[in-house]
Design a protein around this motif. Structure first.
Motif: not given
Length: 190
Positions: A134-161
């Motif tokens: 349920d990730f929302k790019v407009t609300k959660q972009h730039g936030m960090w999440f840890e999964k299996n020891g990996v830092q993960m971030m979602g951001t805008y797709h360049p095509a969207s920009l």
């Protein structure tokens, strides 16, 4: 799970597991350095990527390369870029869940071999599949999440920009946060 990157690439290049193999020109495996600490994952190849066999080489890829350059990242020296699915969905539509499912093991295998410390999901499709359904790019972009020891971030797709230039400042902030995280946890990216 394959442990040799070249063997995995050959397996992906010859894949016929879903219908996308029938309309592709080229499989788009990925591009970058195999020991990258930072990995970017998009949703799927577009037309230019399908024709050239490399990810993010069209207008959106040019935009991404410019954004990467601002924070001293480059696919030829310190990152790896790939997609959720390795073949272009017709008319650049979103990859279907069944297509994602066919390719997810290839992606997991790429991640297992590269062993990045950071994964950046480019756009909603990748972030919903890899970070949270349920990730929302407009609300959660730039936030960090840890999964299996990996830092993960979602951001805008360049095509969207390209479609919505007003998102560029927020995306730039995400890349600034990425630069800071790289400096904090990576040992050989910079």
């Amino acid at each position: 799970m394959e442990t040799n990157f070249d063997v995995l690439k050959e397996q992906v290049l010859s894949c016929t597991a879903c219908e996308l193999c029938k309309t592709r020109h080229n499989v788009v495996f990925g591009d970058g350095v195999p020991d990258a600490e930072v990995m970017f994952i998009g949703e799927g190849p577009g037309e230019n990527e399908d024709l050239q066999g490399k990810p993010f080489v069209g207008r959106a890829g040019q935009m991404l390369d410019k954004m990467l350059a601002v924070i001293d990242l480059d696919r030829t020296k310190n990152i790896y870029i790939t997609n959720m699915v390795k073949c272009r969905p017709p008319q650049n539509r979103d990859p279907l869940p069944s297509e994602q499912e066919q390719c997810i093991e290839f992606l997991r295998n790429q991640v297992a071999i590269i062993r990045p410390k950071i994964i950046v999901c480019l756009g909603r499709i990748a972030a919903c599949r890899l970070i949270s359904k349920d990730f929302k790019v407009t609300k959660q972009h730039g936030m960090w999440f840890e999964k299996n020891g990996v830092q993960m971030m979602g951001t805008y797709h360049p095509a969207s920009l390209l479609r919505t230039p007003a998102q560029k400042p927020a995306a730039f902030e995400d890349f600034t946060a990425l630069r800071d995280k790289i400096k904090e946890i990576c040992t050989h990216t910079y």
